[in-house]
Design a protein around this motif. Structure first.
Motif, PDB file in Angstrom:
ATOM      1  N   LYS A 161      -2.588  -5.445  -3.839  1.00 57.53           N
ATOM      2  CA  LYS A 161      -3.906  -5.513  -4.327  1.00 57.53           C
ATOM      3  C   LYS A 161      -4.993  -5.618  -3.175  1.00 57.53           C
ATOM      4  CE  LYS A 161      -6.720  -8.130  -7.642  1.00 57.53           C
ATOM      5  NZ  LYS A 161      -7.054  -9.067  -8.687  1.00 57.53           N
ATOM      6  N   VAL A 162      -5.685  -4.669  -3.015  1.00 53.58           N
ATOM      7  CA  VAL A 162      -6.957  -4.727  -1.787  1.00 53.58           C
ATOM      8  C   VAL A 162      -8.089  -4.870  -2.388  1.00 53.58           C
ATOM      9  CG1 VAL A 162      -7.475  -3.375   0.357  1.00 53.58           C
ATOM     10  CG2 VAL A 162      -4.997  -3.312  -0.418  1.00 53.58           C
ATOM     11  N   ARG A 163      -8.903  -5.734  -1.879  1.00 51.91           N
ATOM     12  CA  ARG A 163     -10.382  -5.812  -2.256  1.00 51.91           C
ATOM     13  C   ARG A 163     -11.274  -5.583  -1.388  1.00 51.91           C
ATOM     14  NH1 ARG A 163     -12.911 -10.998  -5.648  1.00 51.91           N
ATOM     15  NH2 ARG A 163     -11.518  -9.852  -6.983  1.00 51.91           N
ATOM     16  N   HIS A 164     -12.218  -4.623  -1.322  1.00 51.15           N
ATOM     17  CA  HIS A 164     -13.328  -4.053  -0.771  1.00 51.15           C
ATOM     18  C   HIS A 164     -14.691  -4.638  -0.920  1.00 51.15           C
ATOM     19  CE1 HIS A 164     -15.918  -0.172  -0.141  1.00 51.15           C
ATOM     20  NE2 HIS A 164     -15.908  -0.978   1.159  1.00 51.15           N
ATOM     21  N   THR A 165     -15.181  -5.086  -0.113  1.00 53.19           N
ATOM     22  CA  THR A 165     -16.745  -5.644  -0.236  1.00 53.19           C
ATOM     23  C   THR A 165     -17.558  -5.277   1.004  1.00 53.19           C
ATOM     24  OG1 THR A 165     -16.163  -7.713   0.941  1.00 53.19           O
ATOM     25  CG2 THR A 165     -15.746  -7.673  -1.530  1.00 53.19           C
ATOM     26  N   ALA A 166     -18.902  -5.376   0.672  1.00 53.71           N
ATOM     27  CA  ALA A 166     -19.826  -5.051   1.666  1.00 53.71           C
ATOM     28  C   ALA A 166     -21.024  -6.149   1.393  1.00 53.71           C
ATOM     29  CB  ALA A 166     -20.266  -3.731   1.394  1.00 53.71           C
ATOM     30  N   TYR A 173     -17.672  -4.918  -5.504  1.00 54.38           N
ATOM     31  CA  TYR A 173     -16.492  -5.051  -5.228  1.00 54.38           C
ATOM     32  C   TYR A 173     -15.576  -4.176  -5.705  1.00 54.38           C
ATOM     33  CZ  TYR A 173     -14.683  -7.249  -9.377  1.00 54.38           C
ATOM     34  OH  TYR A 173     -14.404  -7.665 -10.837  1.00 54.38           O
ATOM     35  N   ALA A 174     -14.230  -3.670  -5.293  1.00 56.27           N
ATOM     36  CA  ALA A 174     -13.531  -2.634  -5.792  1.00 56.27           C
ATOM     37  C   ALA A 174     -12.068  -3.410  -5.327  1.00 56.27           C
ATOM     38  CB  ALA A 174     -13.618  -1.412  -5.166  1.00 56.27           C
ATOM     39  N   ASP A 175     -11.263  -3.749  -6.499  1.00 52.22           N
ATOM     40  CA  ASP A 175      -9.742  -3.930  -6.280  1.00 52.22           C
ATOM     41  C   ASP A 175      -9.005  -2.729  -6.457  1.00 52.22           C
ATOM     42  OD1 ASP A 175     -10.654  -6.776  -5.801  1.00 52.22           O
ATOM     43  OD2 ASP A 175     -10.352  -7.428  -7.870  1.00 52.22           O
ATOM     44  N   TYR A 176      -8.292  -2.315  -5.382  1.00 51.20           N
ATOM     45  CA  TYR A 176      -7.404  -1.211  -5.439  1.00 51.20           C
ATOM     46  C   TYR A 176      -6.164  -1.770  -5.593  1.00 51.20           C
ATOM     47  CZ  TYR A 176     -11.298   1.634  -3.864  1.00 51.20           C
ATOM     48  OH  TYR A 176     -12.498   2.393  -3.623  1.00 51.20           O
ATOM     49  N   PHE A 177      -5.133  -1.203  -6.650  1.00 49.41           N
ATOM     50  CA  PHE A 177      -4.031  -1.519  -6.752  1.00 49.41           C
ATOM     51  C   PHE A 177      -2.882  -0.352  -6.241  1.00 49.41           C
ATOM     52  CE2 PHE A 177      -6.335  -4.164  -9.464  1.00 49.41           C
ATOM     53  CZ  PHE A 177      -5.561  -5.395  -9.647  1.00 49.41           C
ATOM     54  N   ILE A 178      -2.567  -0.305  -4.974  1.00 47.88           N
ATOM     55  CA  ILE A 178      -1.850   0.432  -4.284  1.00 47.88           C
ATOM     56  C   ILE A 178      -0.240   0.635  -4.095  1.00 47.88           C
ATOM     57  CG2 ILE A 178      -1.779   1.871  -2.091  1.00 47.88           C
ATOM     58  CD1 ILE A 178      -4.572   0.624  -1.418  1.00 47.88           C
ATOM     59  N   SER A 179       0.355   1.433  -4.865  1.00 50.73           N
ATOM     60  CA  SER A 179       1.643   1.418  -4.760  1.00 50.73           C
ATOM     61  C   SER A 179       2.423   1.991  -3.453  1.00 50.73           C
ATOM     62  CB  SER A 179       2.353   2.168  -6.097  1.00 50.73           C
ATOM     63  OG  SER A 179       3.552   2.578  -5.799  1.00 50.73           O
ATOM     64  N   LEU A 180       3.167   1.515  -2.718  1.00 48.21           N
ATOM     65  CA  LEU A 180       3.706   2.244  -1.774  1.00 48.21           C
ATOM     66  C   LEU A 180       4.279   3.662  -2.160  1.00 48.21           C
ATOM     67  CD1 LEU A 180       5.337  -0.684   0.492  1.00 48.21           C
ATOM     68  CD2 LEU A 180       2.996   0.548   0.812  1.00 48.21           C
ATOM     69  N   SER A 181       5.240   3.939  -3.198  1.00 45.11           N
ATOM     70  CA  SER A 181       5.574   4.701  -3.400  1.00 45.11           C
ATOM     71  C   SER A 181       4.704   6.062  -4.167  1.00 45.11           C
ATOM     72  CB  SER A 181       6.533   4.433  -4.637  1.00 45.11           C
ATOM     73  OG  SER A 181       6.233   3.884  -5.650  1.00 45.11           O
ATOM     74  N   SER A 182       3.739   5.578  -4.728  1.00 45.23           N
ATOM     75  CA  SER A 182       2.997   6.235  -5.721  1.00 45.23           C
ATOM     76  C   SER A 182       1.487   6.331  -5.419  1.00 45.23           C
ATOM     77  CB  SER A 182       3.255   5.965  -7.264  1.00 45.23           C
ATOM     78  OG  SER A 182       4.543   6.157  -7.524  1.00 45.23           O
ATOM     79  N   GLY A 183       0.950   5.559  -4.519  1.00 44.23           N
ATOM     80  CA  GLY A 183      -0.660   5.739  -4.144  1.00 44.23           C
ATOM     81  C   GLY A 183      -1.359   4.797  -5.241  1.00 44.23           C
ATOM     82  N   ILE A 184      -2.677   5.122  -5.443  1.00 50.27           N
ATOM     83  CA  ILE A 184      -3.253   4.166  -6.200  1.00 50.27           C
ATOM     84  C   ILE A 184      -3.203   4.366  -7.652  1.00 50.27           C
ATOM     85  CG2 ILE A 184      -5.789   3.564  -6.713  1.00 50.27           C
ATOM     86  CD1 ILE A 184      -6.599   4.884  -3.959  1.00 50.27           C
ATOM     87  N   ILE A 185      -2.906   3.239  -8.280  1.00 49.51           N
ATOM     88  CA  ILE A 185      -2.338   3.066  -9.499  1.00 49.51           C
ATOM     89  C   ILE A 185      -3.739   2.877 -10.565  1.00 49.51           C
ATOM     90  CG2 ILE A 185      -0.978   2.243 -11.451  1.00 49.51           C
ATOM     91  CD1 ILE A 185       0.532   3.598  -9.386  1.00 49.51           C
ATOM     92  N   LYS A 186      -4.540   1.705  -9.969  1.00 46.32           N
ATOM     93  CA  LYS A 186      -5.839   1.720 -10.743  1.00 46.32           C
ATOM     94  C   LYS A 186      -6.932   1.064  -9.598  1.00 46.32           C
ATOM     95  CE  LYS A 186      -4.620  -2.876 -12.443  1.00 46.32           C
ATOM     96  NZ  LYS A 186      -4.518  -3.702 -13.833  1.00 46.32           N
ATOM     97  N   MET A 187      -8.077   1.005  -9.972  1.00 44.39           N
ATOM     98  CA  MET A 187      -9.099   0.433  -9.434  1.00 44.39           C
ATOM     99  C   MET A 187      -9.727  -0.439 -10.422  1.00 44.39           C
ATOM    100  SD  MET A 187     -12.452  -0.016  -8.554  1.00 44.39           S
ATOM    101  CE  MET A 187     -13.121   1.780  -8.941  1.00 44.39           C
ATOM    102  N   GLU A 188     -10.209  -1.502 -10.259  1.00 51.57           N
ATOM    103  CA  GLU A 188     -11.033  -2.555 -11.094  1.00 51.57           C
ATOM    104  C   GLU A 188     -12.336  -3.023 -10.048  1.00 51.57           C
ATOM    105  OE1 GLU A 188      -7.807  -3.891 -13.991  1.00 51.57           O
ATOM    106  OE2 GLU A 188      -8.495  -5.189 -12.645  1.00 51.57           O
ATOM    107  N   GLY A 189     -13.427  -3.061 -10.711  1.00 52.13           N
ATOM    108  CA  GLY A 189     -14.579  -3.576  -9.834  1.00 52.13           C
ATOM    109  C   GLY A 189     -15.714  -3.625 -10.293  1.00 52.13           C
ATOM    110  N   MET A 190     -16.805  -3.743  -9.577  1.00 56.28           N
ATOM    111  CA  MET A 190     -18.266  -3.594  -9.883  1.00 56.28           C
ATOM    112  C   MET A 190     -18.996  -2.631  -9.192  1.00 56.28           C
ATOM    113  SD  MET A 190     -20.232  -5.440 -12.256  1.00 56.28           S
ATOM    114  CE  MET A 190     -19.433  -6.760 -12.495  1.00 56.28           C
ATOM    115  N   GLY A 191     -19.334  -1.486  -9.952  1.00 57.51           N
ATOM    116  CA  GLY A 191     -20.190  -0.373  -9.203  1.00 57.51           C
ATOM    117  C   GLY A 191     -21.631  -0.674  -9.030  1.00 57.51           C
TER     118      GLY A 191
END
Length: 214
Positions: A161-166, A173-191
């Protein structure tokens, strides 16, 4: 003396042959991010307060060593696809690069990353005060490792789970859920969005994996 030289040379030849044989037998190094392969595609439900739409990311081409051209499509829309350029090697993965204008890249995930690891970058504020691009201190931070995330009827257990902020947009913010085998499974955040030249408004935003082709 000739016999000694012959023995030494023979020994060196045997050593070289043995080394070559070992190299042949050695398995090729497995990619750290195997989902980064030309042709792979992810389809997501993009969810906002206004409803749902479908978007897709497809790896269209490998344009340079470790750089991949990725097409963002708004499914069912007349909007044209948008070119993105992702980067992946044996050490890092990121969706944020300056390619093809520059080789700039912002690390999102690093091999063997641990909770608390973070990568910070600085982007100058845009000259136009109404330009809403993220700027200031851009941060990617590891919030969780080996997390379990369920999507498309499957539980992924190799998730970071990786959080992106500025700093320019404190509520974004954008929380990326990144699987090593399958890539981005979902993203949750505030646009965010600017409406009628007024102040920026924030809204909940999420992507959920709907399907993938690999």
């Amino acid at each position: 003396m000739k016999k000694i030289v012959f023995i030494v040379v023979s020994g060196l030849l045997l050593l070289m042959l043995f080394s070559c044989k070992r190299d042949e037998d050695r398995e090729p190094e497995k990619p750290t991010f195997p989902f980064m392969k030309v042709g792979n595609q992810w389809n997501y439900r993009m969810i906002t307060e206004g409803g749902e739409t479908e978007i897709s990311y497809k790896i269209a081409d490998k344009v340079q060593e470790n750089y991949f051209k990725v097409l963002l499509n708004f499914v069912g829309s007349e909007l044209p696809s948008v070119d993105h350029f992702w980067y992946a090697d044996q050490e890092i993965f990121t969706m944020a690069t300056g390619w093809p204008d520059s080789d700039l890249k912002f690390t999102m995930l690093e091999k063997d990353a641990k909770v608390g690891d973070r990568w910070e970058y600085f982007i100058p504020a845009p000259l136009d005060p109404e330009d809403d691009d993220l700027s200031g201190t851009i941060t990617y931070k590891i919030i969780a490792v080996d997390a379990s995330t369920t999507a498309i009827g499957k539980t992924f257990t190799d998730v970071y789970k990786v959080r992106h902020t500025a700093s320019s947009h404190p509520q974004f913010y954008a929380d990326y859920f990144i699987s090593l085998s399958s890539g981005i499974i979902k993203m949750e955040g505030m646009g965010y969005v600017r409406i009628d030249d007024e102040e920026i408004a924030y809204f909940p935003l999420a992507w959920e994996l709907k399907s993938k082709n690999f």
